[in-house]
Design an enzyme around this catalytic site. Structure first.
Site, PDB file in Angstrom:
ATOM      1  N   TYR A  59       0.824  -1.215   0.000  1.00 16.72           N
ATOM      2  CA  TYR A  59       0.000   0.000   0.000  1.00 16.72           C
ATOM      3  C   TYR A  59       0.858   1.264   0.000  1.00 16.72           C
ATOM      4  O   TYR A  59       0.494   2.279  -0.587  1.00 16.72           O
ATOM      5  CB  TYR A  59      -1.005  -0.022   1.171  1.00 16.72           C
ATOM      6  N   ARG A  62       1.583   1.843  -3.607  1.00 17.31           N
ATOM      7  CA  ARG A  62       0.412   2.358  -4.349  1.00 17.31           C
ATOM      8  C   ARG A  62       0.119   3.803  -3.959  1.00 17.31           C
ATOM      9  O   ARG A  62      -0.272   4.616  -4.787  1.00 17.31           O
ATOM     10  CB  ARG A  62      -0.804   1.456  -4.096  1.00 17.31           C
ATOM     11  N   GLN A  96     -15.286   1.713  -6.409  1.00 15.82           N
ATOM     12  CA  GLN A  96     -14.513   0.588  -5.867  1.00 15.82           C
ATOM     13  C   GLN A  96     -13.053   1.022  -5.705  1.00 15.82           C
ATOM     14  O   GLN A  96     -12.256   0.307  -5.114  1.00 15.82           O
ATOM     15  CB  GLN A  96     -14.576  -0.613  -6.812  1.00 15.82           C
ATOM     16  N   ASP A  99      -8.319   5.334  -4.807  1.00 14.21           N
ATOM     17  CA  ASP A  99      -7.609   6.593  -5.077  1.00 14.21           C
ATOM     18  C   ASP A  99      -8.548   7.765  -4.785  1.00 14.21           C
ATOM     19  O   ASP A  99      -9.743   7.572  -4.558  1.00 14.21           O
ATOM     20  CB  ASP A  99      -7.106   6.622  -6.538  1.00 14.21           C
ATOM     21  N   HIS A 114     -14.654   0.376  -1.011  1.00 15.31           N
ATOM     22  CA  HIS A 114     -13.507  -0.492  -0.711  1.00 15.31           C
ATOM     23  C   HIS A 114     -12.438   0.235   0.093  1.00 15.31           C
ATOM     24  O   HIS A 114     -11.320  -0.255   0.216  1.00 15.31           O
ATOM     25  CB  HIS A 114     -12.896  -1.023  -2.019  1.00 15.31           C
ATOM     26  N   CYS A 122      -6.848   2.660  13.154  1.00 14.24           N
ATOM     27  CA  CYS A 122      -6.345   2.013  14.371  1.00 14.24           C
ATOM     28  C   CYS A 122      -7.152   0.731  14.595  1.00 14.24           C
ATOM     29  O   CYS A 122      -8.381   0.766  14.648  1.00 14.24           O
ATOM     30  CB  CYS A 122      -6.517   2.957  15.562  1.00 14.24           C
ATOM     31  N   THR A 182     -15.108  -1.176 -14.799  1.00 15.16           N
ATOM     32  CA  THR A 182     -14.979  -2.282 -13.848  1.00 15.16           C
ATOM     33  C   THR A 182     -15.235  -3.603 -14.560  1.00 15.16           C
ATOM     34  O   THR A 182     -16.105  -3.722 -15.415  1.00 15.16           O
ATOM     35  CB  THR A 182     -15.907  -2.122 -12.624  1.00 15.16           C
TER      36      THR A 182
HETATM   37  N1  APR Z   1     -11.588   3.020 -20.058  1.00 21.64           N
HETATM   38  C1  APR Z   1     -12.593   2.186 -19.678  1.00 21.64           C
HETATM   39  N2  APR Z   1     -12.397   0.973 -19.094  1.00 21.64           N
HETATM   40  C2  APR Z   1     -11.119   0.602 -18.887  1.00 21.64           C
HETATM   41  C3  APR Z   1     -10.006   1.402 -19.253  1.00 21.64           C
HETATM   42  C4  APR Z   1     -10.286   2.662 -19.854  1.00 21.64           C
HETATM   43  N3  APR Z   1      -9.311   3.496 -20.243  1.00 21.64           N
HETATM   44  N4  APR Z   1      -8.863   0.731 -18.930  1.00 21.64           N
HETATM   45  C5  APR Z   1      -9.242  -0.444 -18.373  1.00 21.64           C
HETATM   46  N5  APR Z   1     -10.588  -0.538 -18.375  1.00 21.64           N
HETATM   47  C6  APR Z   1     -11.411  -1.615 -17.844  1.00 21.64           C
HETATM   48  C7  APR Z   1     -10.882  -3.007 -18.136  1.00 21.64           C
HETATM   49  O1  APR Z   1     -11.374  -3.469 -19.397  1.00 21.64           O
HETATM   50  C8  APR Z   1     -11.478  -3.810 -16.976  1.00 21.64           C
HETATM   51  O2  APR Z   1     -12.762  -4.307 -17.308  1.00 21.64           O
HETATM   52  O3  APR Z   1     -11.397  -1.491 -16.445  1.00 21.64           O
HETATM   53  C9  APR Z   1     -11.620  -2.775 -15.865  1.00 21.64           C
HETATM   54  C10 APR Z   1     -10.638  -2.969 -14.733  1.00 21.64           C
HETATM   55  O4  APR Z   1     -10.976  -4.193 -14.113  1.00 21.64           O
HETATM   56  P1  APR Z   1     -10.206  -4.611 -12.774  1.00 21.64           P
HETATM   57  O5  APR Z   1      -8.750  -4.415 -12.947  1.00 21.64           O
HETATM   58  O6  APR Z   1     -10.767  -5.937 -12.387  1.00 21.64           O
HETATM   59  O7  APR Z   1     -10.669  -3.512 -11.713  1.00 21.64           O
HETATM   60  P2  APR Z   1     -12.033  -3.446 -10.927  1.00 21.64           P
HETATM   61  O8  APR Z   1     -13.169  -3.972 -11.728  1.00 21.64           O
HETATM   62  O9  APR Z   1     -12.147  -2.051 -10.398  1.00 21.64           O
HETATM   63  O10 APR Z   1     -11.762  -4.433  -9.687  1.00 21.64           O
HETATM   64  C11 APR Z   1     -12.784  -4.518  -8.714  1.00 21.64           C
HETATM   65  O11 APR Z   1     -11.395  -5.960  -7.386  1.00 21.64           O
HETATM   66  O12 APR Z   1      -9.350  -6.513  -6.583  1.00 21.64           O
HETATM   67  C12 APR Z   1     -10.519  -5.907  -6.263  1.00 21.64           C
HETATM   68  O13 APR Z   1     -10.783  -4.264  -4.623  1.00 21.64           O
HETATM   69  C13 APR Z   1     -10.313  -4.461  -5.918  1.00 21.64           C
HETATM   70  O14 APR Z   1     -11.843  -2.638  -6.278  1.00 21.64           O
HETATM   71  C14 APR Z   1     -11.183  -3.717  -6.926  1.00 21.64           C
HETATM   72  C15 APR Z   1     -12.170  -4.780  -7.375  1.00 21.64           C
END
Ligand code: APR
Length: 243
Positions: A59, A62, A96, A99, A114, A122, A182
């Site tokens: 973390y 990040r 989710q 940032d 999240h 704490c 997502t």
């Molecule tokens: N524009 C639109 N979509 C995008 C872009 C972009 N420029 N770049 C990437 N993506 C999409 C990808 O196609 C993918 O479907 O964003 C998505 C990212 O997916 P993940 O990496 O799985 O992220 P997320 O869905 O936020 O993960 C959900 O999983 O690990 C846990 O807690 C973590 O909050 C996170 C949760």
């Protein structure tokens, strides 16, 4: 795609994809965070128990990336702020993401289900503190004034996301639900579209680079980069709903 007029209540769900063009790693894309780290080692209570230093380091890295001067809100974050400012009805963002890019461009109604990278908690008092610096097991807790009690204010796998009651209430009343960037891999966020659809007149839109495992649940799919597609979508919503 026809955006209804007289919308009353817009709910937006954002995932790592909306921050990708700001330079923040996603989780499951090529070379994503979960390709380079074992989820259970760095994002679970068991992992923290086993090797806290590894988790602090994950973390801290990040947080450092988020605070680097090359990272800033992109056009998608800014367009959502414009929607919040100019839409007459209710507007909420459920993110989710951990940032602060929605907040950095001034968006007010953000629910971090999240947790947040710029906060620590704490484990004894549950008190939450903002932080922009590294911290670890040797860092003194601001409330207990002793080390060993601080953890990232992040929801780990196996823990309950924040504000689910409020989220369910928002989804039960929305007439436009937009999911942005997502993968639909993680619950309960992946089923929010189902909750939104329980309102017969709710239009559901998924904006992503390509199809996801939950695309079939949406009325409309918009494929492309969110920094291009979200400003266009916001313009269309405001054109049809500006009183
Ligand atoms: N524009 C639109 N979509 C995008 C872009 C972009 N420029 N770049 C990437 N993506 C999409 C990808 O196609 C993918 O479907 O964003 C998505 C990212 O997916 P993940 O990496 O799985 O992220 P997320 O869905 O936020 O993960 C959900 O999983 O690990 C846990 O807690 C973590 O909050 C996170 C949760």
């Amino acid at each position: 795609m026809i955006i209804s007029k007289n919308l009353k209540n817009i709910v937006v769900l954002t995932g790592a994809g909306i921050s990708a063009e700001s330079g923040i790693d996603t989780f499951r894309d090529q070379n994503g965070l979960w390709e380079n780290h074992d989820i259970m080692d760095v994002a679970s209570p068991q992992g923290f128990e086993r090797n806290a230093q590894l988790v602090y380091e994950f973390y801290n890295q990040r947080r450092k990336q988020l605070l680097s001067d090359t990272v800033a809100p992109n056009a998608a974050h800014i367009a959502l702020k414009k929607l919040e400012d100019n839409f007459d009805g209710e507007f909420s963002i459920i993110t989710q993401n951990v940032d602060d890019l929605h907040e950095r461009c001034g968006t007010k109604s953000v629910i971090h289900m999240h947790g947040e990278l710029l906060k620590m908690r704490c484990v004894k008092t549950k008190e939450v503190f903002t932080t922009k610096s590294n911290f670890d097991e040797f860092t003194n807790c601001p409330c207990c004034l002793e080390s060993g009690n601080l953890r990232p204010h992040i929801v780990w796998f196996g823990e309950i996301p924040f504000q689910l009651g409020k989220i369910e209430q928002l989804l039960s009343q929305c007439d436009l639900f937009i999911s942005i960037g997502t993968s639909g891999s993680v619950y309960p966020a992946a089923m929010f579209v189902q909750l939104a659809k329980s309102n017969k007149n709710c239009l559901t839109i998924e904006q992503n680079l390509s199809e996801t495992q939950v695309s079939e649940n949406f009325d409309t799919l918009i494929h492309g980069s969110s920094s291009i597609e979200i400003p266009k979508l916001v313009e269309e919503i405001l054109k049809n709903n500006n009183s």
